[in-house]
Design an enzyme around this catalytic site. Sequence first.
Site, PDB file in Angstrom:
ATOM      1  N   SER A   1       0.833  -1.207   0.000  1.00 24.57           N
ATOM      2  CA  SER A   1       0.000   0.000   0.000  1.00 24.57           C
ATOM      3  C   SER A   1       0.863   1.251   0.000  1.00 24.57           C
ATOM      4  CB  SER A   1      -0.866   0.053   1.264  1.00 24.57           C
ATOM      5  OG  SER A   1      -1.709  -1.043   1.333  1.00 24.57           O
TER       6      SER A   1
ATOM      7  N   HIS B   1      -2.697  -3.969  -6.480  1.00 26.45           N
ATOM      8  CA  HIS B   1      -3.165  -3.539  -5.163  1.00 26.45           C
ATOM      9  C   HIS B   1      -4.654  -3.823  -4.970  1.00 26.45           C
ATOM     10  CE1 HIS B   1      -3.956  -0.128  -2.136  1.00 26.45           C
ATOM     11  NE2 HIS B   1      -3.296  -1.070  -1.510  1.00 26.45           N
TER      12      HIS B   1
ATOM     13  N   GLU C   1      -6.016  -1.782  -8.127  1.00 23.94           N
ATOM     14  CA  GLU C   1      -5.136  -0.812  -8.790  1.00 23.94           C
ATOM     15  C   GLU C   1      -3.918  -1.563  -9.332  1.00 23.94           C
ATOM     16  OE1 GLU C   1      -5.813   3.262  -6.173  1.00 23.94           O
ATOM     17  OE2 GLU C   1      -4.447   1.776  -5.372  1.00 23.94           O
TER      18      GLU C   1
ATOM     19  N   ASN D   1      -5.643   5.830  -2.013  1.00 23.33           N
ATOM     20  CA  ASN D   1      -5.064   6.263  -0.740  1.00 23.33           C
ATOM     21  C   ASN D   1      -4.491   7.677  -0.790  1.00 23.33           C
ATOM     22  OD1 ASN D   1      -5.777   4.116   0.852  1.00 23.33           O
ATOM     23  ND2 ASN D   1      -3.933   2.951   0.412  1.00 23.33           N
TER      24      ASN D   1
HETATM   25  N1  LIG Z   1      -5.048  -4.783   5.341  1.00 27.58           N
HETATM   26  C1  LIG Z   1      -5.387  -3.960   4.399  1.00 27.58           C
HETATM   27  O1  LIG Z   1      -6.428  -3.268   4.467  1.00 27.58           O
HETATM   28  C2  LIG Z   1      -4.544  -3.839   3.151  1.00 27.58           C
HETATM   29  C3  LIG Z   1      -5.128  -3.342   1.976  1.00 27.58           C
HETATM   30  C4  LIG Z   1      -4.352  -3.296   0.813  1.00 27.58           C
HETATM   31  C5  LIG Z   1      -3.015  -3.675   0.859  1.00 27.58           C
HETATM   32  N2  LIG Z   1      -2.470  -4.126   2.022  1.00 27.58           N
HETATM   33  C6  LIG Z   1      -1.061  -4.565   1.994  1.00 27.58           C
HETATM   34  O2  LIG Z   1      -1.046  -5.986   1.905  1.00 27.58           O
HETATM   35  C7  LIG Z   1       0.092  -6.506   2.608  1.00 27.58           C
HETATM   36  C8  LIG Z   1      -0.368  -7.489   3.666  1.00 27.58           C
HETATM   37  O3  LIG Z   1      -1.244  -6.859   4.556  1.00 27.58           O
HETATM   38  P1  LIG Z   1      -2.201  -7.683   5.539  1.00 27.58           P
HETATM   39  O4  LIG Z   1      -3.142  -6.721   6.120  1.00 27.58           O
HETATM   40  O5  LIG Z   1      -2.693  -8.906   4.876  1.00 27.58           O
HETATM   41  O6  LIG Z   1      -1.123  -8.111   6.671  1.00 27.58           O
HETATM   42  P2  LIG Z   1      -1.280  -9.255   7.762  1.00 27.58           P
HETATM   43  O7  LIG Z   1      -0.465  -8.807   8.922  1.00 27.58           O
HETATM   44  O8  LIG Z   1      -2.699  -9.628   7.983  1.00 27.58           O
HETATM   45  O9  LIG Z   1      -0.553 -10.526   7.080  1.00 27.58           O
HETATM   46  C9  LIG Z   1       0.808 -10.543   6.730  1.00 27.58           C
HETATM   47  C10 LIG Z   1       1.273 -12.000   6.701  1.00 27.58           C
HETATM   48  O10 LIG Z   1       2.598 -12.035   6.186  1.00 27.58           O
HETATM   49  C11 LIG Z   1       3.318 -13.037   6.881  1.00 27.58           C
HETATM   50  N3  LIG Z   1       4.738 -12.756   6.735  1.00 27.58           N
HETATM   51  C12 LIG Z   1       5.462 -11.768   7.309  1.00 27.58           C
HETATM   52  N4  LIG Z   1       6.735 -11.813   6.884  1.00 27.58           N
HETATM   53  C13 LIG Z   1       6.811 -12.845   6.001  1.00 27.58           C
HETATM   54  C14 LIG Z   1       7.864 -13.406   5.210  1.00 27.58           C
HETATM   55  N5  LIG Z   1       9.087 -12.886   5.237  1.00 27.58           N
HETATM   56  N6  LIG Z   1       7.580 -14.451   4.412  1.00 27.58           N
HETATM   57  C15 LIG Z   1       6.338 -14.979   4.375  1.00 27.58           C
HETATM   58  N7  LIG Z   1       5.315 -14.514   5.112  1.00 27.58           N
HETATM   59  C16 LIG Z   1       5.548 -13.454   5.906  1.00 27.58           C
HETATM   60  C17 LIG Z   1       2.802 -12.949   8.307  1.00 27.58           C
HETATM   61  O11 LIG Z   1       3.032 -14.169   8.997  1.00 27.58           O
HETATM   62  C18 LIG Z   1       1.320 -12.668   8.085  1.00 27.58           C
HETATM   63  O12 LIG Z   1       0.557 -13.856   8.055  1.00 27.58           O
HETATM   64  C19 LIG Z   1       0.849  -5.300   3.114  1.00 27.58           C
HETATM   65  O13 LIG Z   1       1.820  -4.943   2.166  1.00 27.58           O
HETATM   66  C20 LIG Z   1      -0.227  -4.222   3.197  1.00 27.58           C
HETATM   67  O14 LIG Z   1       0.298  -2.919   3.109  1.00 27.58           O
HETATM   68  C21 LIG Z   1      -3.202  -4.226   3.161  1.00 27.58           C
END
Ligand SMILES: NC(=O)c1ccc[n+]([C@@H]2O[C@H](COP(=O)([O-])OP(=O)(O)OC[C@H]3O[C@@H](n4cnc5c(N)ncnc54)[C@H](O)[C@@H]3O)[C@@H](O)[C@H]2O)c1
Length: 390
Positions: free
Chosen positions: A121, A142, A154, A192
């Site tokens: 993000s 995204h 996106e 965003n």
């Molecule tokens: N949550 C949202 O609303 C949202 C929306 C759009 C984009 N994003 C982006 O998506 C991505 C994930 O967000 P999320 O909310 O799902 O996070 P989250 O914390 O729910 O999940 C992240 C996962 O990644 C795993 N992880 C961490 N390091 C790792 C590694 N080195 N190798 C493999 N697995 C690993 C963790 O164990 C965890 O299960 C981020 O880049 C975030 O910015 C989030």
Amino acid sequence: MFSKNTVVGVIGAGAMGSGIAQVAASAGHQVIVYDSSAEALNKARAALSSTLDKLVEKQKISREEADALITRIAYEKELHSFRNCGLVIEAIVENLEVKQKVFSLLESIVKADCVLATNTSSFSIASIASASQTPSRIIGIHFFNPAPLMPLVEIIPGILTDNEVTRKCRELIASWGKTVVTAKDTPGFIVNRVARSFYGESIRIYEEGIADIPTIDWALKTFGGFKMGPFELMDFIGNDVNYKVTESVWEQFFYEPRFKPSLTQKRLFEARLFGRKSGRGYYTYGANAPQPTPVLDTELGKAIFNRVLVMLVNEAVDTLYLQVASREDIELAMTKGVNYPKGLLAWGEEVGMDKVLSQLTALYNDYQEDRYRPSLLLKKWSVRKQKTTS
Ligand SMILES: NC(=O)c1ccc[n+]([C@@H]2O[C@H](COP(=O)([O-])OP(=O)(O)OC[C@H]3O[C@@H](n4cnc5c(N)ncnc54)[C@H](O)[C@@H]3O)[C@@H](O)[C@H]2O)c1
């Protein structure tokens, strides 16, 4: 490049990764999900199974479809299982170094024509791709949360992304039933970036004592038709997440005053008053929580709505001016990504872009702050209109 037989790898089994895996498997792909945490993998598998049970109960899908979907997703503890993937979407923790390491490791596993996407993000695609040997195949895809329900995706080509990779990714994600928009690799991409003033200006109105929180929420819902007021929405998203996005967009725009975060939200973040998930944010949640009532003053409500709207329109216009995305994509992004009742450019035209400009100019003159600086495109449109009518 892609077909129904393309195996899709998803790295990260958290909120986003598990949703993206569900979307890809629903579209008929074999999907492999990898996470460094075995617990996250187990949780994701159990959560998907219960989501699908509910969909079967509601007769949204058949039992057979649900079972077939589950068999298409493999949860793996080894990244090596990605060697036959045609597309890998990374959705791990938002940490640049960790993401770069994962991409460089991936490159030693996948085939040369495998497309590598990030769901980041806040980081630029250029910075994530910088650790890669072949940045031409790295792209931003995204999704919005929850990925299976939110229609918008996106697509963000980095400066070195191959045009064909961008074109094929657009085509593939659209074939998954998503609304696809393309954004330049700039902070916040479209949604965003443009949505920042919905929160920021509302907090500013509250900080100045113009109205209290429930009144501002009431004004935006009643006169703007937004499904949730800004404070309700911030509490829903989480003040930790929402604050961090604002801070990151502001920093990455070299501290552009239009994106400056507010101390009010920073304090909530510091006090861990995250919103719904922590039981308290701008509002208090729970069975005995007080239900604050808005001041139902129509004149005040309309003034609040107008001020937030002109700030939103200004941002959408500037996003167009700086060629971050096309007019059509900016409109789609805000209506499909954050459920705005209308596209902001159409909304500005409905109100009158001249009026938007004069209201912003009045704010700018009053405050002498750059956050109210009108986009140059608004001025150009106004000059052009004067020329054609004179
Ligand atoms: N949550 C949202 O609303 C949202 C929306 C759009 C984009 N994003 C982006 O998506 C991505 C994930 O967000 P999320 O909310 O799902 O996070 P989250 O914390 O729910 O999940 C992240 C996962 O990644 C795993 N992880 C961490 N390091 C790792 C590694 N080195 N190798 C493999 N697995 C690993 C963790 O164990 C965890 O299960 C981020 O880049 C975030 O910015 C989030």
